[in-house]
Design a protein around this motif. Sequence first.
Motif: not given
Length: 201
Positions: A139-142, A28-31, A19-23, A41-48
């Motif tokens: 991971d790089r494309l995001v 990069t900023s969210p769009i 859970d510490k990863l959230k900190s 957030e990054h990990s969730w996005q690249i999984v998607l």
Amino acid sequence: MQTIPIALQQQIEFIVEVDKLKSVLRMTSPIGQARKENSAEHSWQIVLMAMILHEHANLSVDLLKVVKMLAIHDVVEIDVGDTFHYAKTSSPDLAQRELTAAKRIFGILPPEQGQSLLELWQEFEARKTPEAIFAATVDRLVAFLMNRGNDFGTWREHSIAPELILERNSAICDGSNQLWNLAQTIVAEFRASETTSTIPL
């Protein structure tokens, strides 16, 4: 009251630890937002992204394995923090520090499960299997998508040259020719925007 099995206790301890990863803040900023995104957030996005884009992989991949890799690939940042992609050459001991972190964090889990995830993390880092190669591509494309959505904010802020962006991310083509074409298109857009912004009035 029933006793909680030791294995379950270890698994819950791991879940609480990551859970510490959230900190952990990234560059990069969210769009459309001024704040910086965090590594969870990054990990969730690249999984998607992997779920949506895996049809564009150069080679057939086990999607579940790719998703597992991406879900755990950055947990080491709990201990070492996020290292800006264009500054990694200034941290020669990064790989060793990340391995130490991986062993500690996955070591929280029951031994067999922890070893399995450690090996999966190491497979991702080695970039040898089709799954690891495609996971690295996503991971790089995001960052390309986030920068495009934010008027190339991170690249502008840190004066990252288009040539360096292409050089440091050329491995995208190993995982997907189509996604590499997209990445090159985005860099071309960035280059054009830089040229336009320097035209004297």
